[in-house]
Structures are given as C-alpha cells and as structure tokens.
Write a protein that holds these residues in place. Structure first.
Motif, PDB file in Angstrom:
ATOM      1  N   PHE A   1      -2.508   2.717   4.525  1.00 41.69           N
ATOM      2  CA  PHE A   1      -3.377   1.538   4.608  1.00 41.69           C
ATOM      3  C   PHE A   1      -4.484   1.726   3.576  1.00 41.69           C
ATOM      4  CE2 PHE A   1      -5.951  -1.117   7.938  1.00 41.69           C
ATOM      5  CZ  PHE A   1      -5.908  -2.207   7.103  1.00 41.69           C
ATOM      6  N   LEU A   2      -4.512   0.861   2.556  1.00 45.66           N
ATOM      7  CA  LEU A   2      -5.453   1.011   1.448  1.00 45.66           C
ATOM      8  C   LEU A   2      -6.478  -0.114   1.428  1.00 45.66           C
ATOM      9  CD1 LEU A   2      -3.052   1.935  -1.498  1.00 45.66           C
ATOM     10  CD2 LEU A   2      -4.689   3.458  -0.387  1.00 45.66           C
ATOM     11  N   ASN A   3      -7.713   0.247   1.137  1.00 42.35           N
ATOM     12  CA  ASN A   3      -8.761  -0.722   0.841  1.00 42.35           C
ATOM     13  C   ASN A   3      -8.754  -0.955  -0.664  1.00 42.35           C
ATOM     14  OD1 ASN A   3     -11.061  -2.172   0.357  1.00 42.35           O
ATOM     15  ND2 ASN A   3     -12.462  -0.712   1.295  1.00 42.35           N
ATOM     16  N   CYS A   4      -8.197  -2.067  -1.080  1.00 42.21           N
ATOM     17  CA  CYS A   4      -8.026  -2.313  -2.513  1.00 42.21           C
ATOM     18  C   CYS A   4      -9.296  -2.824  -3.192  1.00 42.21           C
ATOM     19  CB  CYS A   4      -6.877  -3.286  -2.737  1.00 42.21           C
ATOM     20  SG  CYS A   4      -5.273  -2.630  -2.230  1.00 42.21           S
ATOM     21  N   TYR A   5     -10.361  -3.041  -2.422  1.00 43.26           N
ATOM     22  CA  TYR A   5     -11.629  -3.407  -3.032  1.00 43.26           C
ATOM     23  C   TYR A   5     -12.227  -2.235  -3.805  1.00 43.26           C
ATOM     24  CZ  TYR A   5     -11.783  -7.793  -0.406  1.00 43.26           C
ATOM     25  OH  TYR A   5     -11.515  -9.046   0.082  1.00 43.26           O
ATOM     26  N   GLN A   6     -11.788  -1.016  -3.490  1.00 42.40           N
ATOM     27  CA  GLN A   6     -12.248   0.164  -4.217  1.00 42.40           C
ATOM     28  C   GLN A   6     -11.145   0.639  -5.163  1.00 42.40           C
ATOM     29  OE1 GLN A   6     -11.140   3.829  -1.241  1.00 42.40           O
ATOM     30  NE2 GLN A   6     -13.010   2.692  -0.771  1.00 42.40           N
ATOM     31  N   PRO A   7     -11.477   1.454  -6.163  1.00 41.55           N
ATOM     32  CA  PRO A   7     -10.439   1.949  -7.077  1.00 41.55           C
ATOM     33  C   PRO A   7      -9.318   2.645  -6.314  1.00 41.55           C
ATOM     34  CG  PRO A   7     -12.618   2.459  -7.918  1.00 41.55           C
ATOM     35  CD  PRO A   7     -12.829   1.937  -6.522  1.00 41.55           C
ATOM     36  N   HIS A   8      -8.083   2.389  -6.726  1.00 38.18           N
ATOM     37  CA  HIS A   8      -6.931   2.954  -6.025  1.00 38.18           C
ATOM     38  C   HIS A   8      -5.737   3.015  -6.967  1.00 38.18           C
ATOM     39  CE1 HIS A   8      -6.612  -1.421  -5.661  1.00 38.18           C
ATOM     40  NE2 HIS A   8      -5.302  -1.246  -5.585  1.00 38.18           N
ATOM     41  N   ALA A   9      -4.793   3.855  -6.600  1.00 38.31           N
ATOM     42  CA  ALA A   9      -3.573   4.003  -7.401  1.00 38.31           C
ATOM     43  C   ALA A   9      -2.449   4.481  -6.499  1.00 38.31           C
ATOM     44  CB  ALA A   9      -3.799   5.000  -8.537  1.00 38.31           C
ATOM     45  N   TYR A  10      -1.220   4.160  -6.885  1.00 39.79           N
ATOM     46  CA  TYR A  10      -0.046   4.698  -6.187  1.00 39.79           C
ATOM     47  C   TYR A  10       1.150   4.666  -7.135  1.00 39.79           C
ATOM     48  CZ  TYR A  10       0.242  -0.355  -5.039  1.00 39.79           C
ATOM     49  OH  TYR A  10       0.239  -1.730  -5.089  1.00 39.79           O
ATOM     50  N   HIS A  11       2.064   5.599  -6.932  1.00 41.68           N
ATOM     51  CA  HIS A  11       3.240   5.654  -7.795  1.00 41.68           C
ATOM     52  C   HIS A  11       4.403   6.303  -7.043  1.00 41.68           C
ATOM     53  CE1 HIS A  11       1.536   9.717  -8.439  1.00 41.68           C
ATOM     54  NE2 HIS A  11       2.796  10.076  -8.631  1.00 41.68           N
ATOM     55  N   ALA A  12       5.611   6.045  -7.538  1.00 37.27           N
ATOM     56  CA  ALA A  12       6.813   6.609  -6.940  1.00 37.27           C
ATOM     57  C   ALA A  12       6.980   8.060  -7.377  1.00 37.27           C
ATOM     58  CB  ALA A  12       8.034   5.793  -7.342  1.00 37.27           C
ATOM     59  N   VAL A  13       7.095   8.960  -6.417  1.00 43.47           N
ATOM     60  CA  VAL A  13       7.369  10.369  -6.703  1.00 43.47           C
ATOM     61  C   VAL A  13       8.878  10.590  -6.799  1.00 43.47           C
ATOM     62  CG1 VAL A  13       7.126  12.735  -5.832  1.00 43.47           C
ATOM     63  CG2 VAL A  13       5.259  11.097  -5.534  1.00 43.47           C
ATOM     64  N   ARG A  14       9.608   9.890  -5.928  1.00 49.84           N
ATOM     65  CA  ARG A  14      11.075   9.878  -5.953  1.00 49.84           C
ATOM     66  C   ARG A  14      11.521   8.427  -5.868  1.00 49.84           C
ATOM     67  NH1 ARG A  14      13.617  12.130  -1.567  1.00 49.84           N
ATOM     68  NH2 ARG A  14      11.790  12.256  -0.221  1.00 49.84           N
ATOM     69  N   PRO A  15      12.784   8.105  -6.214  1.00 54.86           N
ATOM     70  CA  PRO A  15      13.251   6.729  -6.074  1.00 54.86           C
ATOM     71  C   PRO A  15      12.853   6.166  -4.719  1.00 54.86           C
ATOM     72  CG  PRO A  15      14.925   8.030  -7.155  1.00 54.86           C
ATOM     73  CD  PRO A  15      13.839   8.991  -6.757  1.00 54.86           C
ATOM     74  N   LEU A  16      12.335   4.955  -4.726  1.00 56.41           N
ATOM     75  CA  LEU A  16      11.533   4.466  -3.622  1.00 56.41           C
ATOM     76  C   LEU A  16      11.975   3.073  -3.182  1.00 56.41           C
ATOM     77  CD1 LEU A  16       8.788   4.832  -1.996  1.00 56.41           C
ATOM     78  CD2 LEU A  16       7.687   3.692  -3.945  1.00 56.41           C
ATOM     79  N   GLU A  17      12.011   2.867  -1.860  1.00 58.57           N
ATOM     80  CA  GLU A  17      12.140   1.534  -1.271  1.00 58.57           C
ATOM     81  C   GLU A  17      11.002   1.374  -0.268  1.00 58.57           C
ATOM     82  OE1 GLU A  17      15.111  -1.184   1.575  1.00 58.57           O
ATOM     83  OE2 GLU A  17      15.640   0.890   1.052  1.00 58.57           O
ATOM     84  N   TYR A  18      10.238   0.276  -0.399  1.00 59.90           N
ATOM     85  CA  TYR A  18       9.139   0.102   0.549  1.00 59.90           C
ATOM     86  C   TYR A  18       8.787  -1.360   0.736  1.00 59.90           C
ATOM     87  CZ  TYR A  18       5.460  -0.630  -3.055  1.00 59.90           C
ATOM     88  OH  TYR A  18       4.671  -1.116  -4.063  1.00 59.90           O
ATOM     89  N   LEU A  19       8.231  -1.672   1.897  1.00 63.85           N
ATOM     90  CA  LEU A  19       7.677  -2.972   2.215  1.00 63.85           C
ATOM     91  C   LEU A  19       6.173  -2.925   2.006  1.00 63.85           C
ATOM     92  CD1 LEU A  19       9.501  -3.710   5.600  1.00 63.85           C
ATOM     93  CD2 LEU A  19       9.942  -4.860   3.412  1.00 63.85           C
ATOM     94  N   TRP A  20       5.585  -4.041   1.578  1.00 65.79           N
ATOM     95  CA  TRP A  20       4.136  -4.050   1.387  1.00 65.79           C
ATOM     96  C   TRP A  20       3.560  -5.429   1.677  1.00 65.79           C
ATOM     97  CZ3 TRP A  20       2.543  -7.408  -2.440  1.00 65.79           C
ATOM     98  CH2 TRP A  20       3.498  -7.752  -3.406  1.00 65.79           C
ATOM     99  N   LEU A  21       2.316  -5.423   2.150  1.00 67.59           N
ATOM    100  CA  LEU A  21       1.585  -6.652   2.461  1.00 67.59           C
ATOM    101  C   LEU A  21       0.160  -6.541   1.922  1.00 67.59           C
ATOM    102  CD1 LEU A  21       2.452  -6.996   6.278  1.00 67.59           C
ATOM    103  CD2 LEU A  21       3.673  -8.081   4.369  1.00 67.59           C
ATOM    104  N   HIS A  22      -0.260  -7.490   1.101  1.00 67.22           N
ATOM    105  CA  HIS A  22      -1.664  -7.658   0.735  1.00 67.22           C
ATOM    106  C   HIS A  22      -2.248  -8.731   1.658  1.00 67.22           C
ATOM    107  CE1 HIS A  22      -2.545  -5.310  -2.865  1.00 67.22           C
ATOM    108  NE2 HIS A  22      -1.349  -5.603  -3.341  1.00 67.22           N
ATOM    109  N   PHE A  23      -3.340  -8.425   2.342  1.00 58.21           N
ATOM    110  CA  PHE A  23      -3.916  -9.383   3.277  1.00 58.21           C
ATOM    111  C   PHE A  23      -5.402  -9.090   3.451  1.00 58.21           C
ATOM    112  CE2 PHE A  23      -2.964  -5.698   5.725  1.00 58.21           C
ATOM    113  CZ  PHE A  23      -3.897  -5.638   6.743  1.00 58.21           C
TER     114      PHE A  23
END
Length: 280
Positions: free
Chosen positions: A82-104
């Motif tokens: 769970f990320l607070n995107c109002y502050q600086p943030h980053a993410y990346h795939a370490v291995r081949p990746l499948e994921y669901l995501w919601l911005h709200f």
C-alpha cells in the motif's frame, strides 16, 4: 482494450482510467486507475509524486518497492503493498511479474493508510484471504466490461479492501490464538495496573509481538483496548449504581479520581458527573 505504454509491460496487460464526479471526490472513496499487468524485469516506475494511493497485489513473481514510509521492501506472490503516491516512490519487477493494481483516493484513505502502515508495515501477506483478491478482480473486471464502475460500488469495494487490510483477523486468529486469551485476561484484570510488557509475559510473547498482533487482530493497541474497557465499565457504573466517582475510579483501575476524570473526558468529551446526569 486499453494497452499500457510502460517499458517492460506485456501487451496482454490491462489498464483502465476512471474520472470521479465532484460528489464522489467529496464524500466517497473513488477509483482513478486500475490494471492487471504482466511485466518483465525491464518494468520500472519512479515518480516524485502522483495524486493518489496505490494498492499492489502480486499474483506471480516479485517486485521491489521504495518510498520514505516503506524504505525498500520486496513484494512476492500472495503479498500486497500500500503506497502513498503523494510522496516520492518507486517500484520495479525483480522477476517476471503479474499483479493487480488500483490507484484511488477519497474519504479517509490517508487515515487507513497510516493505520495499516503502523499495524502491518510495508508488505501484507494476504494469500489466505481470497476475498480481498476477489474485490480487486471485480473492480478490474467491471472496468473491462463496461468501461466505468458505479461510483458507490467502487467506494464500497475500496472500503471493504481497506477494512480487510487493517483487520486481518482470520490470519491472526489462526496463527496466534493467544490474542483472544489476552483480551479475556484484560477483562478479568481491569482493576490492575498492567503494562504491555507484563501482558506479553503472560503469553510468552515480546512486548513488540503483543503490540503488533493485538493491533492487527483488534485495531487497537493493548493499552488503548484496556482504556476503552475501563471507560465502558465506568459508564455502566455511573448509570446503574450510586457509587461515587472516586469509588468508580478505583473499580476501573485508576488510583486517582483526577486521572480517571481526565481519561473519561478524553474518550467521551464530558466529565463523569456530566455523563451520569445526562438523560439516557
């Protein structure tokens, strides 16, 4: 079907945008973007700020997240971040990746974020809770089918997700049945001075373990839970007995009526005598 443009994202991935009404922004939780991504190890996101909060549920593979609140952490299959995107943030795939995501965002999302971060830390293991995954999938599926999700439905599902993340009771109860015993112990020792360390010792846990598990199960620290028990008992005694305020203070574990009165006012907004005289 909308296709993502980020480097490292497979074309079979799904991305959907939503625009909230003024009413939804004012009183509801509202969806901004949602997606189901398949990524290779070239996938990287780095932002100074983005006006939203972000839930990431890893279905397969592994990603790494970084922010001021989280530091750096790995998120693996069956885990959620769970990320607070109002502050600086980053993410990346370490291995081949499948994921669901919601911005709200909306309603009291920031309060949920703070509580969930304090209770669970950066990464939450949720693979035993299919209901949370199903709620995220339903949001993405409805966006896919009709291009927009009903705002009330979206708000209800987002609130369900947030509550499910804050109160992971099924997992905690299965792993640590001592929490229910600790609650009973607090009920039975209401009048005694009890520290978290003393409570933890009764159940062969460290104070930090007791704090973390108790908060995850009940939404409160052991100390806050005990204070609320005492205030609830005091309310009953004030309404149903002729005991003095000093006597009631002793009955609920306060050595001084002044400290009892201060705690009572902090919880109820009125003094014990005002509460006693208030019509039911």
């Amino acid at each position: 079907m909308p296709l993502p443009y980020e480097k490292g994202v497979a074309q079979k991935s799904e991305l959907y945008d939503a625009t909230a009404s003024k009413q939804a922004c004012a009183v509801l939780y509202y969806l901004q973007r949602a997606g189901h991504f398949y990524c290779d190890t070239h996938y990287t996101v780095e932002r100074d700020s983005y006006p939203s909060f972000l839930l990431l549920y890893v279905l397969r593979g592994e990603m790494e997240i970084a922010s001021d609140d989280h530091g750096t952490a790995r998120v693996r299959a069956g885990e959620l971040a769970f990320l607070n995107c109002y502050q600086p943030h980053a993410y990346h795939a370490v291995r081949p990746l499948e994921y669901l995501w919601l911005h709200f965002d909306g309603a009291n999302t920031v309060d949920f974020y703070r509580e969930i971060l304090q209770t669970h830390g950066a990464v939450i293991r949720v693979d035993g809770n299919r209901y949370l995954l199903e709620q995220m999938q339903r949001i993405v599926n409805q966006m896919q089918q009709v291009g927009q999700i009903n705002e009330v439905t979206a708000s209800q599902r987002l609130h369900t997700l947030l509550c499910g993340l804050l109160y992971t009771t099924d997992r905690i109860a299965a792993d640590h049945p001592l929490i229910a015993q600790a609650q009973r112990y607090l009920h039975e020792h209401l009048r005694e001075e009890l520290s978290v360390a003393e409570l933890a010792q009764q159940f062969h846990l460290s104070a930090s373990q007791m704090n973390r598990l108790f908060r995850a199960s009940t939404g409160q620290s052991p100390h806050e839970y005990l204070i609320n028990l005492r205030i609830n008992r005091a309310k009953t005694l004030l309404k149903e007995t002729q005991l003095s305020v000093i006597e009631i203070a002793g009955e609920v574990g306060y050595a001084y009526d002044t400290s009892f009165a201060a705690a009572f006012r902090a919880k109820t907004g009125m003094s014990p005598r005002q509460f006693r005289n208030m019509p039911v």
